[in-house]
Design a protein around this motif. Sequence first.
Motif, PDB file in Angstrom:
ATOM      1  N   PRO A  16      53.753  44.897  39.565  1.00 24.19           N
ATOM      2  CA  PRO A  16      52.562  44.080  39.325  1.00 24.19           C
ATOM      3  C   PRO A  16      51.959  44.322  37.939  1.00 24.19           C
ATOM      4  O   PRO A  16      52.107  45.400  37.363  1.00 24.19           O
ATOM      5  CB  PRO A  16      51.600  44.561  40.412  1.00 24.19           C
ATOM      6  N   TRP A  17      51.270  43.303  37.424  1.00 25.36           N
ATOM      7  CA  TRP A  17      50.453  43.439  36.225  1.00 25.36           C
ATOM      8  C   TRP A  17      49.329  42.421  36.293  1.00 25.36           C
ATOM      9  O   TRP A  17      49.425  41.426  37.004  1.00 25.36           O
ATOM     10  CB  TRP A  17      51.249  43.321  34.930  1.00 25.36           C
ATOM     11  N   SER A  18      48.261  42.705  35.580  1.00 18.88           N
ATOM     12  CA  SER A  18      47.087  41.827  35.576  1.00 18.88           C
ATOM     13  C   SER A  18      46.521  41.729  34.173  1.00 18.88           C
ATOM     14  O   SER A  18      46.675  42.641  33.364  1.00 18.88           O
ATOM     15  CB  SER A  18      45.989  42.386  36.486  1.00 18.88           C
ATOM     16  N   ASN A  19      45.838  40.615  33.920  1.00 16.41           N
ATOM     17  CA  ASN A  19      45.114  40.425  32.669  1.00 16.41           C
ATOM     18  C   ASN A  19      43.822  39.666  32.950  1.00 16.41           C
ATOM     19  O   ASN A  19      43.736  38.897  33.913  1.00 16.41           O
ATOM     20  CB  ASN A  19      45.943  39.627  31.651  1.00 16.41           C
ATOM     21  N   GLY A  20      42.846  39.864  32.068  1.00 14.64           N
ATOM     22  CA  GLY A  20      41.554  39.210  32.208  1.00 14.64           C
ATOM     23  C   GLY A  20      41.549  37.796  31.668  1.00 14.64           C
ATOM     24  O   GLY A  20      42.483  37.364  30.980  1.00 14.64           O
TER      25      GLY A  20
END
Length: 102
Positions: A16-20
């Motif tokens: 998983p990865w996330s960004n704003g």
Amino acid sequence: MDGPARLRAEGLDASPWSNGPGDRYGAHEHGYDKVIVVERGSIVFGLPADGGSVALDAGDRLELPAGTRHDAVVGPSGVTCLEVHLPAGHLTAVARRPAGEW
């Protein structure tokens, strides 16, 4: 079946990865094939070589063969994705697979 379970059923191990909201990735490419599934939010991948773009929302999947130059802009609610790396040559073309169709 949710995205992680569907990927596991294909024998794929995702990270998983996330960004704003509004985060950007400049144009780049990878030496490996990449599968991305959006879990939450949205993101638009640009494809500078042909001037096109691919918009992804929750549940959508993008397949990028090695060497595909791409950039990205995260949508207004941010994004959380699952990403799989495969040896180059497993994917032959850029493909967007809408939620519910893969």
